[in-house]
Design a protein around this motif. Sequence first.
Motif, PDB file in Angstrom:
ATOM      1  N   LEU A  45       7.371 -38.489   5.575  1.00 21.08           N
ATOM      2  CA  LEU A  45       6.528 -38.158   6.714  1.00 21.08           C
ATOM      3  C   LEU A  45       6.889 -38.549   7.953  1.00 21.08           C
ATOM      4  O   LEU A  45       6.789 -37.684   9.009  1.00 21.08           O
ATOM      5  CB  LEU A  45       5.218 -38.567   6.466  1.00 21.08           C
ATOM      6  N   ALA A  46       7.804 -39.662   7.973  1.00 22.93           N
ATOM      7  CA  ALA A  46       8.244 -40.028   9.408  1.00 22.93           C
ATOM      8  C   ALA A  46       9.519 -39.425   9.674  1.00 22.93           C
ATOM      9  O   ALA A  46      10.036 -39.518  10.918  1.00 22.93           O
ATOM     10  CB  ALA A  46       8.380 -41.499   9.427  1.00 22.93           C
ATOM     11  N   GLY A  47      10.120 -38.317   8.921  1.00 24.14           N
ATOM     12  CA  GLY A  47      11.354 -37.835   9.315  1.00 24.14           C
ATOM     13  C   GLY A  47      12.401 -38.456   8.785  1.00 24.14           C
ATOM     14  O   GLY A  47      13.679 -38.124   9.375  1.00 24.14           O
ATOM     15  N   LEU A  48      12.451 -39.702   7.998  1.00 25.46           N
ATOM     16  CA  LEU A  48      13.330 -40.458   7.806  1.00 25.46           C
ATOM     17  C   LEU A  48      13.914 -40.314   6.297  1.00 25.46           C
ATOM     18  O   LEU A  48      13.256 -39.739   5.390  1.00 25.46           O
ATOM     19  CB  LEU A  48      12.999 -41.946   7.928  1.00 25.46           C
ATOM     20  N   PRO A  49      15.005 -40.757   5.848  1.00 27.49           N
ATOM     21  CA  PRO A  49      15.434 -40.668   4.521  1.00 27.49           C
ATOM     22  C   PRO A  49      14.517 -41.409   3.689  1.00 27.49           C
ATOM     23  O   PRO A  49      14.102 -42.459   4.021  1.00 27.49           O
ATOM     24  CB  PRO A  49      17.057 -41.540   4.586  1.00 27.49           C
ATOM     25  N   VAL A  81       0.786 -44.456  10.783  1.00 25.27           N
ATOM     26  CA  VAL A  81       1.855 -44.850  11.656  1.00 25.27           C
ATOM     27  C   VAL A  81       2.859 -43.959  11.461  1.00 25.27           C
ATOM     28  O   VAL A  81       3.585 -44.006  12.368  1.00 25.27           O
ATOM     29  CB  VAL A  81       1.939 -46.404  11.192  1.00 25.27           C
ATOM     30  N   SER A  82       3.310 -43.393  10.203  1.00 28.49           N
ATOM     31  CA  SER A  82       4.467 -42.665   9.842  1.00 28.49           C
ATOM     32  C   SER A  82       4.373 -41.477  10.566  1.00 28.49           C
ATOM     33  O   SER A  82       5.286 -41.058  11.302  1.00 28.49           O
ATOM     34  CB  SER A  82       4.387 -42.391   8.273  1.00 28.49           C
ATOM     35  N   LEU A  83       3.175 -40.706  10.730  1.00 26.58           N
ATOM     36  CA  LEU A  83       2.968 -39.562  11.847  1.00 26.58           C
ATOM     37  C   LEU A  83       3.359 -40.037  13.230  1.00 26.58           C
ATOM     38  O   LEU A  83       4.143 -39.230  13.956  1.00 26.58           O
ATOM     39  CB  LEU A  83       1.896 -39.225  11.603  1.00 26.58           C
ATOM     40  N   LEU A  84       2.875 -41.123  13.676  1.00 28.19           N
ATOM     41  CA  LEU A  84       2.997 -41.582  14.979  1.00 28.19           C
ATOM     42  C   LEU A  84       4.478 -41.882  14.971  1.00 28.19           C
ATOM     43  O   LEU A  84       5.154 -41.572  16.369  1.00 28.19           O
ATOM     44  CB  LEU A  84       2.304 -42.892  15.301  1.00 28.19           C
TER      45      LEU A  84
END
Length: 577
Positions: A45-49, A81-84
Amino acid sequence: MNLRRYLPILDWGRTYDRGAFSNDMVAAVIVTIMLIPQSLAYALLAGLPPEAGIYASIAPIILYAIFGTSRALAVGPVAVVSLLTASAIGQVAEQGTAGYAVAALTLAFLSGGFLMLLGVLRLGFLANFLSHPVIAGFITASGILIAASQFKHILGISAQGHTLPEILMQLWENLGQTNWITVVLGVLATGFLFWVRKGLKPLMRRLGATPTVADFATKAGPVAAVVVTTLSVWLFGLDERGVKIVGSVPQSLPPLTMPGLSPDLIQALLIPAILISVIGFVESVSVAQTLAAKKRQRIDPDQELIGLGAANIGAAFTGGYPVTGGFSRSVVNYDAGAATPAAGAYTAVGLAIAAMALTPLVYFLPNATLAATIIVAVLSLVDFSILKKTWDYSASDFVAVTVTILLTLLMGVEIGVASGVVISVLLHLYKTSRPHVAEVGLVPGTQHFRNIHRHDVETDPKVVTLRVDESLYFINARFLEELVQSRVTEGCEIEHVILMFSAVNEVDFSALESLEAINLRLSDMGVGLHLSEVKGPVLDRLRQSHLLDVLNGQVFLSQYDAWRSVTDTSGQTAPTS
């Protein structure tokens, strides 16, 4: 310096025993099982690995166990927080690049530093400026945005966007790329996870399982979805038929990382970091206080700031991203019997073992399953009932909730949360700028005074008593001036005005000048100004000014004394309603 204040572990650690260890270990096993798929999903969701989610759940949990005060709070990545995080770092770096990962580390570092600063300065009260309706509206809108953003993984298509219109438009434009095998996997996983939440526990209880076993099975439901869909992809080679998978995940402990400290990057991420800190702190403290109250424990909000700050700084140096206390994982931790923060440390050990030994097993895990995990988790955050509740109770709160939801959906989470902060402060200022001031009269046969519009009371046409129901300061001082002026109009027979200060806790300098102006105008009109039931601290402040020296009246200990004094002079009272 009292170390126990800043290191709560020195407090609960002194009484740690075998029973607490047993309870903490059981809780840690259950929470670890739940967190493995959840951490991978929130990193997505955060766009991270995916490994960033696990890394963000190891060092931060240990640091919170040392510095935090909640016995049950479980710290790590959470949906909002992941979205933010995705929204903030998406503005400064492209997803999938090294710069994107560095920006995530920097965001965690800035967030941690800001939280630590607030904690050391004991400024936790600042979070009170975010009203609950505004927070509820923001979380509801964020839940919708998060769920909508995950449909691209359910459909197996590419889509971007930070607002609801952008996401829906991207989904529509790329609908032709839909991979139907991915759709089947995603829909089945989503349906199964919803059923696990609502139906698995009652079914197992009917089949004779103990409550403990039924609870454990319910918590392990997401793991079952992960296992089944991963095996399906592997056995049938679905990745070769377009199903997107997690792929290779490093098999290692969290690496030592360094956040980027360039002035341009810090400037770009500072405001988002502050917003993430505030939202994360409010969510975390709300959960921690709720769980602490159930066991008659207490938490220290200022120390919580330090604990969460340390957790975020830890994430910045161990390959993670911003973290906070999560509602679902904390409730699971509490229900599983966690006795001390050590349960979090044991969870971190479990996740570290998973990072070293289990990551090869998720190679064929479909992204659709992680998306299903997120959708099921965040839809529980969506609460439209807040609109009806605020509509029925307070028009201003309804407007605040509605505006926050609409701005978050239409303009993005950063503008949504910033607008929530601004709206909360403006609402407070608006409400206090128009304090409740009631004209009161004597309840017959008593020494009590009540609102003349609500009760049958005695009044005197030559006396006006105004009960001020709020502290007086710069933003509402003029309101009282104008109210007194409008009540004592030309041609009326009023001879005395009594300001009843029983609810006034403070009078600032602006309000003092307004009181002096009221006194001067009434003096020019030949009307006496009296004060009654002035609290000691307020009276001490007034004595430091010239108001009491020039007051065209007296200060009375009680309202009844003031009433008797001026009505004995003014004549007989008359009943009114």
